[in-house]
Design an enzyme around this catalytic site. Structure first.
Site, PDB file in Angstrom:
ATOM      1  N   LYS A   1       0.844  -1.202   0.000  1.00 46.88           N
ATOM      2  CA  LYS A   1       0.000   0.000   0.000  1.00 46.88           C
ATOM      3  C   LYS A   1       0.879   1.252   0.000  1.00 46.88           C
ATOM      4  O   LYS A   1       0.618   2.201  -0.742  1.00 46.88           O
ATOM      5  CB  LYS A   1      -0.950  -0.020   1.214  1.00 46.88           C
ATOM      6  CG  LYS A   1      -2.050  -1.052   1.043  1.00 46.88           C
ATOM      7  CD  LYS A   1      -2.826  -1.369   2.315  1.00 46.88           C
ATOM      8  CE  LYS A   1      -3.793  -2.525   2.049  1.00 46.88           C
ATOM      9  NZ  LYS A   1      -4.447  -3.041   3.256  1.00 46.88           N
TER      10      LYS A   1
ATOM     11  N   GLN B   1      -5.006  -1.910   9.505  1.00 44.23           N
ATOM     12  CA  GLN B   1      -4.767  -3.194   8.831  1.00 44.23           C
ATOM     13  C   GLN B   1      -5.340  -4.331   9.689  1.00 44.23           C
ATOM     14  O   GLN B   1      -4.970  -4.488  10.849  1.00 44.23           O
ATOM     15  CB  GLN B   1      -3.252  -3.375   8.608  1.00 44.23           C
ATOM     16  CG  GLN B   1      -2.884  -4.629   7.831  1.00 44.23           C
ATOM     17  CD  GLN B   1      -3.390  -4.610   6.392  1.00 44.23           C
ATOM     18  OE1 GLN B   1      -3.297  -3.608   5.697  1.00 44.23           O
ATOM     19  NE2 GLN B   1      -3.942  -5.725   5.955  1.00 44.23           N
TER      20      GLN B   1
ATOM     21  N   ASP C   1     -11.358   2.213   4.074  1.00 46.96           N
ATOM     22  CA  ASP C   1     -11.678   0.814   3.762  1.00 46.96           C
ATOM     23  C   ASP C   1     -13.158   0.611   3.457  1.00 46.96           C
ATOM     24  O   ASP C   1     -13.566  -0.459   3.019  1.00 46.96           O
ATOM     25  CB  ASP C   1     -11.311  -0.041   4.985  1.00 46.96           C
ATOM     26  CG  ASP C   1     -10.274  -1.091   4.646  1.00 46.96           C
ATOM     27  OD1 ASP C   1      -9.968  -1.251   3.453  1.00 46.96           O
ATOM     28  OD2 ASP C   1      -9.792  -1.755   5.582  1.00 46.96           O
TER      29      ASP C   1
END
Ligand code: NDP
Length: 297
Positions: free
Chosen positions: A56, A100, A123
């Site tokens: 990322k 994460q 997200d």
């Protein structure tokens, strides 16, 4: 058996197209003094999570976007993590925040997600945004399901009227992709069956799928007995299997036994190089979207 060669859905090249499509918006934002920025929080030292976070970081750097990773020790407490999220919620340079997952077991995942400002939910998994998604109201969509829709779109596969069978009911993949596919909207209008570990006669159900999506995390479980001739197969699974010949001692495989099904399918995503790159592209897309929103409000 399909007579034509199967379409190998190349997530790498489609992710490049998606990222290219964001460039005009990014340039416009930069002219207004806004560089889309993402805060990534990584708790603990799970090696798969570390490698996803590195990917990322690289993707944001390649797009000349801003990202910063907050690496926290395994023993981080819930209040410590929530305090960091509170601080990041207030920082203007971050338009998106991503924790994460999975987090270590001592932490409460739902409480963490609830702490993120829905306006910074890179997200797309905050209940507010999932609720908006279910209602068909504009929202940052969960990255992997959104990436799957883009794979279908760029491959010219319209789910309308098709039977989509999804295996796996996680909050980040199975539930949202099921929801998006049956919605009355572009890239929706499918008839959806959602399967999980308690589903009976799984192979027989999967054999009815025009579009089969596997998100279970079981290496090569899905073989030709699960696949109808001419089906589109989307393999979300990323599984590490031991391989002494590989440099790292393991290799990545999907849930689908690619070689076993390849002569039956009309189209299929490889692992790696299918859904994975799309998840990152959609994370960038969400961050840009949230940056745009932040200056509109
Ligand atoms: P979870 O691990 O949270 O859930 C797995 C789901 O699969 C559960 O619903 C479980 O059923 C179901 N399941 C497990 N085994 C079977 C089985 N034998 N038969 C039927 N159903 C089964 O899933 P995630 O969605 O987080 O991840 C799934 C996979 O996708 C993993 O390999 C993960 O690494 C990968 N992934 C890949 C991404 C990408 O970008 N390519 C992004 C996110 C995930 P039950 O609910 O009954 O337990």
């Amino acid at each position: 058996m399909p007579s034509k060669q199967p379409l190998i859905i190349d997530g790498k090249s489609i992710s490049v197209k998606v990222k290219e499509s964001l460039v005009p918006t990014i340039q416009k934002l930069k002219k207004q003094g806004v560089t889309p920025g993402l805060a990534v929080i990584l708790v603990g030292d799970d090696s798969a999570s570390q490698s996803y976070v590195r990917m990322k970081e690289k993707a944001f750097e390649a797009m000349e976007l801003f990202s910063e990773t907050f690496r926290l020790p395994e023993m981080t407490t819930q209040p410590e993590l929530e305090q960091l999220i509170d601080e990041l919620n207030r920082e203007d340079r971050f338009h998106g925040i991503l924790v994460q997952l999975p987090v270590p077991e001592n932490l409460n995942e739902l409480k963490i997600i609830l702490k993120i400002d829905p306006g910074k939910d890179a997200d797309g998994i905050h209940p507010v945004n999932l609720g908006r998604m279910v209602l068909g109201v504009e929202a940052p969509l969960p990255c992997t399901p959104h990436g799957i829709l883009m794979l279908l779109k760029y491959s010219g596969i319209d789910p309308k009227g098709k039977h989509a069978v999804i295996i796996g009911r996680s909050n980040i993949v199975g539930k949202p992709i099921a929801n998006l596919l049956w919605q009355k909207r572009a890239l929706g209008n499918a008839t959806v069956t959602l399967c999980h570990s308690r589903t009976k006669n799984l192979p027989a159900l999967c054999q009815q799928a025009d579009i089969l999506i596997s998100a279970i995390g079981q290496p090569h479980l899905i073989d030709r007995n699960y696949v109808k001739d001419g089906a589109v197969v989307i393999d979300v699974g990323i599984n590490r299997v031991d391989d002494p010949a590989a440099r790292r001692g393991y290799r990545l495989v999907g849930d689908v036994n690619y070689m076993d099904v390849i002569d039956k399918v009309a189209a299929i995503t490889p692992v790696p190089g299918g859904v994975g790159p799309m998840t990152i592209a959609m994370l960038i897309s969400n961050t840009v979207y949230l940056a745009e929103k932040s200056i509109q409000t």
